[in-house]
Every structure is written in C-alpha cells, then in structure tokens.
Design a protein around this motif. Structure first.
Motif, PDB file in Angstrom:
ATOM      1  N   GLU B 185       0.765  -1.293  -0.205  1.00 30.99           N
ATOM      2  CA  GLU B 185      -0.061   0.141  -0.136  1.00 30.99           C
ATOM      3  C   GLU B 185       0.891   1.250   0.218  1.00 30.99           C
ATOM      4  N   GLU B 186       2.024   1.018   0.776  1.00 31.01           N
ATOM      5  CA  GLU B 186       3.018   2.532   0.596  1.00 31.01           C
ATOM      6  C   GLU B 186       3.737   2.407  -0.775  1.00 31.01           C
ATOM      7  N   ARG B 187       3.846   1.444  -1.280  1.00 30.61           N
ATOM      8  CA  ARG B 187       4.503   1.330  -2.611  1.00 30.61           C
ATOM      9  C   ARG B 187       3.626   1.729  -3.751  1.00 30.61           C
ATOM     10  N   ARG B 188       2.451   1.607  -3.515  1.00 29.61           N
ATOM     11  CA  ARG B 188       1.409   2.116  -4.409  1.00 29.61           C
ATOM     12  C   ARG B 188       1.661   3.941  -4.487  1.00 29.61           C
ATOM     13  N   LYS B 189       1.768   4.437  -3.694  1.00 29.81           N
ATOM     14  CA  LYS B 189       2.173   5.812  -3.469  1.00 29.81           C
ATOM     15  C   LYS B 189       3.471   6.279  -3.875  1.00 29.81           C
ATOM     16  N   LEU B 190       4.303   5.587  -3.446  1.00 27.08           N
ATOM     17  CA  LEU B 190       5.979   5.775  -3.404  1.00 27.08           C
ATOM     18  C   LEU B 190       6.375   5.535  -4.809  1.00 27.08           C
ATOM     19  N   ILE B 191       6.010   4.475  -5.452  1.00 29.26           N
ATOM     20  CA  ILE B 191       6.539   4.231  -6.791  1.00 29.26           C
ATOM     21  C   ILE B 191       6.402   5.332  -7.888  1.00 29.26           C
ATOM     22  N   PRO B 192       4.834   5.845  -8.009  1.00 25.61           N
ATOM     23  CA  PRO B 192       4.779   6.896  -8.836  1.00 25.61           C
ATOM     24  C   PRO B 192       5.556   8.151  -8.616  1.00 25.61           C
ATOM     25  N   LYS B 193       5.709   8.375  -7.243  1.00 27.26           N
ATOM     26  CA  LYS B 193       6.514   9.675  -6.836  1.00 27.26           C
ATOM     27  C   LYS B 193       7.804   9.568  -7.215  1.00 27.26           C
ATOM     28  N   TRP B 194       8.683   8.454  -7.043  1.00 25.92           N
ATOM     29  CA  TRP B 194      10.017   7.929  -7.375  1.00 25.92           C
ATOM     30  C   TRP B 194       9.962   8.137  -8.884  1.00 25.92           C
ATOM     31  N   ALA B 195       9.016   7.509  -9.680  1.00 19.85           N
ATOM     32  CA  ALA B 195       9.094   7.783 -11.071  1.00 19.85           C
ATOM     33  C   ALA B 195       9.155   9.218 -11.600  1.00 19.85           C
TER      34      ALA B 195
END
Lengths: 203, 203
Positions: B185-195
């Motif tokens: 669930e954290e990665r769901r938000k984190l990955i787009p931010k990193w991208a």
DNA sequence: GTCTATACAAAGATAGAC
DNA sequence: GTCTATCTTTGTATAGAC
C-alpha cells in the motif's frame, strides 16, 4: 580413492553435480528427470543414486550452492564498512549485473523453488539480513524519510526483474539477446543514478 | 445439455477448470498431478479427460486465461489517450498492486511457465506492445533522454518484484503477511513519486 | 455425465555382474 | 566405481458399468 583435484580429469561425482546444477537450474526440480541429469553428465543413471542416494538429496546440494551464489553477491557488499552509500549502490547493482549476465536463469530458479518450499531459504540463516545491514544504517543517516526496505527492494527490482521477465521483453519489447546485454550494461549505470535521484528527492 | 449459467450450481467442467487454475498457478505445470486437480475439484479423475482430453490441453486453457489477466492490466492503461503520463504511471502501479494482492502467485507462475515454453507468450500477439504504446509517445515528448524501455521495466520491476521475492522478504526482511500488504500500500504511492523524480532528473 | 477399475507410460531407485 | 537390467512407484489416460 583420492580425487585428482589438480588434474584435468573430473570425478564422476563432480560430473553429476555439475550436470545436476545445469539441468535443475534450467528446468526446475519438478520438471527435471534423473535420467536427464545422467545423460547431461554422460554417465549412467545408477551412479546418481550411488553418489547422492536420491534426486532430492542431490537437489538439496545444488540448491544450497546456488543460493549461496545468488545471495552471496549482496551480503558482503551491504555490510562493507569501508564504502559509502553511493559506492554500495553502484557495487551491488554492478555485481548483480555481472553475475546475472553469466547466470540469467538463476533468479527465476531460486525464487520459484523457494516459493514451493520456503524451508529451503529459512534454513539459509539469512534472517533479518537487510534490516541489520550497514547499508541501512547509512541510508537512515542520509535520508531518514525513506524506508530502507522500500529502497532496497526497488534497487533489486530494477536490477533483477529484467532477467525474470526476459522472455516477455523479447516479445513485448522486441529485444534480441544482444540488445538485452546492451540494455543491462546501460542499466548498470542508470540504476545508481536513479537511486541517487530518489535519495535526493524532497519529501 | 444446457449449462445453467444463471443458477448457483456450477458445472463439472467449470469446477475442473477452476480447480486447475488454482493448482496449476500454485504448483506450476510440472509439479501438478491431474489427481491433484480432480481432488481439488471434488470430482473424479476421469472427468478431467472427458472434458479436456489431456493435462496439456487443460493447462493451455488455464494459461491463456491467466496471461490475459496478467497482461490485461497494463495494455489498456498504456494506450489510454485520455490520461496524462503521470496518471498512467499512477494507474498502472495501482492496478497491479490491486490485482497482485488478490493473486500474489501470478507473476512467478506466468514468468516461470513462459521461460519453459516461450511459445506460450509468442502466441499471445503482444508483439511490440511496449514500443508502440501511447505511454511511450508521451514519455519521449516529456523527457527524450530516458529510454522508454528502461523506464517501463523499472516501474514494473519496483511493482512486481516484491511479489516475486515475497518468501525471501519474509525471512531476510522479517516481513509478515500483514506487513507485506501494508508495504505494498505504501509502494502504491511511493513508486509513482519516485518515477516522477526520475523523469524530472537532469541528465 | 459420472463413476470404478485398469491399462499403459514415465520416472525414481536398486540388484547384481563386471 | 561403473555399468545393464529390473523392480516399484507414480502419474496420465482410457474402458466400460451405471
């Protein structure tokens, strides 16, 4: 009798182990037949049981060796107290690229076999390998807002995933074998650059 | 006879297909025995051959369905002309997180079976899926210095790899099942931010 | 359509000669 | 130690009763 470790000749036992390594890695445990291994070794099927008792025992030996190879890349680099965080990232990515170009089947083999028998990995005493590493200490210091596990998983994902998805890339991405190698050489430089951009990112 | 599609009862044929889906996905083709499937379906082994002729034919049906599920997530999102690049990234990551939390075994199953028989995927007409997508067009426009394939592979790697490495994360990362879900669930938000940080990065 | 019983093939393991 | 031949188990597929 004395095994001629320094001669060119290789013992039957070793021939079988090496053949098993190749065949198991390529086809997985379930799809591998002991007859395949014997044939690959150029020896008789009976010798397999003579030296290793059973398919399962032979597999355990191969698996132990391959897990050491797969996880052995990262462990010392993560805990090297003489390198900076940036250096660690570069070396981890680069070492995996080197090793996986040599052994492209390894990740899918390891991860798939572990899925079917997770005891294989539990017995490997890699408990809390990531959490307690020097790498994580350094990352927390430099950028406390990034959960270290997320960061490690992302770097490994970017590095290892292409090998796992290789057959798909060839079709869906139109990637030849040679292009794949070139692509991984690019990623060797690209992934650390991206990782640094993530670290520097404002929250 | 007329199949009671709208009734609660499920035909034997369907029971077998569903059982096969579960067992094949969990154990893989080679490790699956037709008896496992029959048992899982609560039906007799002979019915399997009556409806599907052979283990291989039944597998082909299951595999087709599962590949559609796995690749069907990304295809329409990549080519949606109504969304921005950032929206595409968010939706691709989020859709995969949703789907894979429901079907965590899917990636390893698909990728492993394709490795052992890459015709499976070739027959899937996904040729050049990535290269010719609207996603790639938008990315080239916004940031011509990033090779689109690298970018797509990285996003998918960060998203899918955790599921592939799940058993390892549990041991080496000390991650429970519940923690894994929270992590994703954290990665769901984190990955787009990193991208986005990667896209904005100066070369 | 669904079952039991069984044929047939594949694969792991062993016996026994050399 | 290495081989051929064989035993045994397991797994796929089919025959035939109901």
């Amino acid at each position: 009798m004395a095994k001629a470790k320094n001669s060119i000749a290789v013992s039957a036992e070793e021939k079988i182990r090496e053949a098993a390594r190749r065949v198991f890695t390529k086809k997985g445990y379930a799809a591998t037949r002991t007859r395949d291994i014997a044939e690959e070794a150029g020896l008789n099927l009976a010798l397999l049981n003579y030296y290793f008792r059973s398919k399962e025992k032979l597999f355990a030996i191969v698996m132990e060796e391959r897990m050491r190879q797969f996880f052995g890349v990262i462990t010392p680099l993560m805990n090297d107290v003489t390198t900076t965080l940036d250096q660690k990232i570069e070396r981890i990515v680069s070492s995996y690229v080197d090793m996986l170009l040599q052994h492209p089947d390894l990740p899918l083999f390891i991860l798939n076999e572990i899925r079917h028998n997770s005891d294989l990995f539990d017995r490997f005493q890699a408990d809390r390998l990531i959490q307690s590493s020097h790498f994580v200490t350094q990352l927390k210091e430099k950028q406390p807002d990034i959960h270290p596990l997320h960061f490690v998983v992302s770097i490994l994902g970017m590095t290892i995933f292409p090998f796992v998805a290789k057959p798909v890339l060839r079709s869906a991405g139109g990637i030849s074998q040679q292009m794949f190698v070139e692509m991984m050489e690019e990623r060797r430089k690209l992934i650390p650059k991206w990782a640094k951009a993530i670290i520097k990112m404002k929250p």
